[in-house]
Design an enzyme around this catalytic site. Structure first.
Site, PDB file in Angstrom:
ATOM      1  N   GLU A 361       0.843  -1.211   0.000  1.00 57.17           N
ATOM      2  CA  GLU A 361       0.000   0.000   0.000  1.00 57.17           C
ATOM      3  C   GLU A 361       0.879   1.262   0.000  1.00 57.17           C
ATOM      4  O   GLU A 361       0.523   2.286   0.593  1.00 57.17           O
ATOM      5  CB  GLU A 361      -0.972  -0.001   1.178  1.00 57.17           C
ATOM      6  CG  GLU A 361      -1.650  -1.348   1.332  1.00 57.17           C
ATOM      7  CD  GLU A 361      -3.150  -1.325   1.288  1.00 57.17           C
ATOM      8  OE1 GLU A 361      -3.743  -0.263   1.448  1.00 57.17           O
ATOM      9  OE2 GLU A 361      -3.731  -2.416   1.076  1.00 57.17           O
TER      10      GLU A 361
HETATM   11  C1  FAD Z   1       1.853  -9.260   0.048  1.00 54.32           C
HETATM   12  C2  FAD Z   1       1.668  -8.133  -0.931  1.00 54.32           C
HETATM   13  C3  FAD Z   1       0.387  -7.743  -1.285  1.00 54.32           C
HETATM   14  C4  FAD Z   1       0.194  -6.719  -2.218  1.00 54.32           C
HETATM   15  N1  FAD Z   1      -1.073  -6.403  -2.627  1.00 54.32           N
HETATM   16  C5  FAD Z   1      -1.242  -5.538  -3.658  1.00 54.32           C
HETATM   17  C6  FAD Z   1      -2.533  -5.319  -4.233  1.00 54.32           C
HETATM   18  O1  FAD Z   1      -3.547  -5.889  -3.790  1.00 54.32           O
HETATM   19  N2  FAD Z   1      -2.640  -4.481  -5.295  1.00 54.32           N
HETATM   20  C7  FAD Z   1      -1.559  -3.835  -5.833  1.00 54.32           C
HETATM   21  O2  FAD Z   1      -1.718  -3.108  -6.807  1.00 54.32           O
HETATM   22  N3  FAD Z   1      -0.314  -4.020  -5.292  1.00 54.32           N
HETATM   23  C8  FAD Z   1      -0.136  -4.849  -4.248  1.00 54.32           C
HETATM   24  N4  FAD Z   1       1.131  -5.069  -3.725  1.00 54.32           N
HETATM   25  C9  FAD Z   1       2.270  -4.367  -4.306  1.00 54.32           C
HETATM   26  C10 FAD Z   1       2.908  -3.352  -3.363  1.00 54.32           C
HETATM   27  O3  FAD Z   1       2.068  -2.247  -3.190  1.00 54.32           O
HETATM   28  C11 FAD Z   1       4.293  -3.014  -3.946  1.00 54.32           C
HETATM   29  O4  FAD Z   1       5.125  -4.131  -3.697  1.00 54.32           O
HETATM   30  C12 FAD Z   1       4.873  -1.761  -3.356  1.00 54.32           C
HETATM   31  O5  FAD Z   1       4.144  -0.648  -3.788  1.00 54.32           O
HETATM   32  C13 FAD Z   1       6.346  -1.572  -3.728  1.00 54.32           C
HETATM   33  O6  FAD Z   1       6.574  -1.779  -5.089  1.00 54.32           O
HETATM   34  P1  FAD Z   1       7.800  -2.732  -5.533  1.00 54.32           P
HETATM   35  O7  FAD Z   1       7.638  -4.002  -4.782  1.00 54.32           O
HETATM   36  O8  FAD Z   1       7.826  -2.817  -7.017  1.00 54.32           O
HETATM   37  O9  FAD Z   1       9.090  -2.005  -5.005  1.00 54.32           O
HETATM   38  P2  FAD Z   1       9.974  -0.925  -5.770  1.00 54.32           P
HETATM   39  O10 FAD Z   1       9.111   0.165  -6.298  1.00 54.32           O
HETATM   40  O11 FAD Z   1      10.868  -1.618  -6.724  1.00 54.32           O
HETATM   41  O12 FAD Z   1      10.845  -0.345  -4.572  1.00 54.32           O
HETATM   42  C14 FAD Z   1      11.989  -1.028  -4.078  1.00 54.32           C
HETATM   43  C15 FAD Z   1      12.602  -0.182  -2.951  1.00 54.32           C
HETATM   44  O13 FAD Z   1      12.992   1.106  -3.461  1.00 54.32           O
HETATM   45  C16 FAD Z   1      12.344   2.134  -2.715  1.00 54.32           C
HETATM   46  N5  FAD Z   1      12.018   3.252  -3.584  1.00 54.32           N
HETATM   47  C17 FAD Z   1      11.422   3.210  -4.813  1.00 54.32           C
HETATM   48  N6  FAD Z   1      11.253   4.446  -5.290  1.00 54.32           N
HETATM   49  C18 FAD Z   1      11.737   5.304  -4.356  1.00 54.32           C
HETATM   50  C19 FAD Z   1      11.846   6.719  -4.251  1.00 54.32           C
HETATM   51  N7  FAD Z   1      11.386   7.537  -5.217  1.00 54.32           N
HETATM   52  N8  FAD Z   1      12.411   7.242  -3.147  1.00 54.32           N
HETATM   53  C20 FAD Z   1      12.850   6.437  -2.152  1.00 54.32           C
HETATM   54  N9  FAD Z   1      12.770   5.082  -2.188  1.00 54.32           N
HETATM   55  C21 FAD Z   1      12.229   4.535  -3.269  1.00 54.32           C
HETATM   56  C22 FAD Z   1      11.106   1.464  -2.140  1.00 54.32           C
HETATM   57  O14 FAD Z   1      10.592   2.177  -1.025  1.00 54.32           O
HETATM   58  C23 FAD Z   1      11.618   0.087  -1.807  1.00 54.32           C
HETATM   59  O15 FAD Z   1      12.303   0.103  -0.588  1.00 54.32           O
HETATM   60  C24 FAD Z   1       1.329  -6.065  -2.766  1.00 54.32           C
HETATM   61  C25 FAD Z   1       2.618  -6.452  -2.389  1.00 54.32           C
HETATM   62  C26 FAD Z   1       2.807  -7.487  -1.500  1.00 54.32           C
HETATM   63  C27 FAD Z   1       4.206  -7.916  -1.176  1.00 54.32           C
END
Ligand code: FAD
Length: 379
Positions: A361
């Site tokens: 989220e």
């Molecule tokens: C169990 C689970 C349930 C989920 N359920 C849903 C759902 O129902 N619907 C849905 O749409 N999504 C869902 N998600 C997705 C979730 O919202 C994303 O995993 C999350 O938004 C992070 O995206 P990412 O994993 O691609 O990480 P990335 O965007 O690749 O980020 C990796 C790291 O880099 C950091 N980072 C990235 N950009 C920046 C920045 N500009 N400044 C500082 N730090 C940064 C992040 O904070 C993180 O630490 C779910 C994820 C999980 C694991």
């Protein structure tokens, strides 16, 4: 101190407590091992009307205030955070419909949930996590239809959902204003569930990819105007983040309760370990953090209920609660010592469950960006 709730909610909370003790706490341990989706738990939750909490009264819901709902969600999360995440997944899917949908769409989705069905909100993509506006899923209009192509990932409830809210780019040249949101129903040709995540925690929830391969949907399935999908998703997340924070509070409370009970019966150096000041202070810090999280949630929820802006407050609640629950779960493991590290005791699961509250989220880095920008905006 818990939330101050209505008489109606007190009844449901009492029943929910019993349900949690009798039907979730022990059962969830086994599901945590197998990773199986605990259908039997959800069938009972539905019998108890817990799935009706997210439905507004005018569409057949229970008419509880958000604060009432928070007390019940916290209780469910106390029993198992994954169960709370699953039930909350329905609310997450319903919110964009309530934010941007027309009357027919709202009633249809509320009816699906009221009848025991499930919803999923599909925003995240393999190359668009935090950078949600960078999605590659497209929706191309052809006459009275849109054709959707792309892949979503990490979608809670995708494998069981009857309806999906899917974001897709209707115009990739204009940034966030080129994103639209659509309702896609289970069984639509070209829509399929991809790989399932084998997760570290919240294993009573199901998380999967969603594949859209030339999925044709009528124009009537668009939520709001073309180009409003990103704004709808952000409004959805404002609300959803508060619920995420509330679930974190329930999980943190469980950590406190498990650690406090253990510390009263574990004797070292001739006295219960809770009589050693470093353990007592650790319990105090766990309590202070959790109560602070709860009050941040209550504040964000109250603003939302009053129709006032609450983006900063919900981001602050989510961020604080997420960081707090991870620290509180670590402290609980520490208080149980070697036993805390053993799967025989519940706290290692609580720690695995806790970590996700800093990630989904919107990661806590993103929440800090939301709060930071609100602060800078005031200069
Ligand atoms: C169990 C689970 C349930 C989920 N359920 C849903 C759902 O129902 N619907 C849905 O749409 N999504 C869902 N998600 C997705 C979730 O919202 C994303 O995993 C999350 O938004 C992070 O995206 P990412 O994993 O691609 O990480 P990335 O965007 O690749 O980020 C990796 C790291 O880099 C950091 N980072 C990235 N950009 C920046 C920045 N500009 N400044 C500082 N730090 C940064 C992040 O904070 C993180 O630490 C779910 C994820 C999980 C694991």
């Amino acid at each position: 101190m818990a939330y101050i709730i209505s008489e109606d909610a007190k009844e449901l909370l009492k029943d929910a407590k019993e349900f949690c003790q009798n039907e979730i706490v022990e059962q969830a341990k086994q599901y945590d091992i197998t990773g199986e989706w605990p259908r039997e738990i959800y069938e009972k939750a539905i019998e108890m009307q817990l799935h009706m909490m997210d439905i507004p009264e005018e569409y057949g819901g229970l008419g509880l205030s958000h604060i009432d709902q928070a007390a019940i969600v916290e209780q469910i999360a106390w029993a198992d955070a994954g169960v709370a995440v699953t039930l909350n997944g329905n609310g997450l899917a319903l919110k964009p419909v309530l934010v941007a949908g027309n009357e027919e769409q709202k009633q249809k989705c509320c009816d699906i949930i009221a009848n025991g069905g499930w919803g999923a909100f599909a925003l995240t993509e393999p190359d668009a996590g935090c950078d949600a506006a960078n999605g590659k899923t497209t929706a191309v209009r052809e006459g009275d239809e849109y054709v959707l192509n792309g892949r979503k990932c990490f979608i809670t409830n995708a494998s069981v959902a009857d309806f999906f809210v899917v974001t897709a780019m209707t115009n990739r040249t204009i940034g966030t204003h080129g994103m639209s949101a659509f309702l896609v129903y289970k069984g639509t040709p070209g829509l399929s569930v991809g790989r399932h995540e084998n997760k570290m925690g919240v294993r009573c929830s199901t998380t999967s990819d969603l594949v859209l391969d030339n999925v044709r949907i009528p124009v009537e399935n668009r939520l709001g105007e073309e180009g409003t999908g990103f704004a709808t998703a952000m409004k959805t997340l404002d609300l959803a983040r508060t619920w995420c924070a509330v679930i974190g509070v329930g999980l943190a409370q469980r950590c406190i309760d498990e650690a406090a009970a253990y510390s009263k019966q574990r004797v070292q150096f001739g006295k219960p370990i809770c009589r050693h000041q470093s353990i007592e202070f650790k319990l105090a810090d766990m309590e202070i953090r959790t109560e602070a999280s709860r009050q941040l949630c209550a504040h964000a929820i109250t603003l939302a209920d009053m129709g006032m802006p609450f983006s900063k407050e919900s981001a602050a609640a989510k961020c604080f609660s997420g960081d707090s629950v991870v620290q509180t779960a670590l402290d609980a493991v520490q208080i149980l010592g070697g036993y805390g590290y053993s799967r025989e005791y519940p706290v290692e699961k609580l720690l695995r469950d806790a970590k996700i509250f800093q990630i989904f989220e919107g990661t806590n880095e993103i929440q800090r960006m939301v709060v930071g920008r609100a602060v800078i905006g005031k200069l």
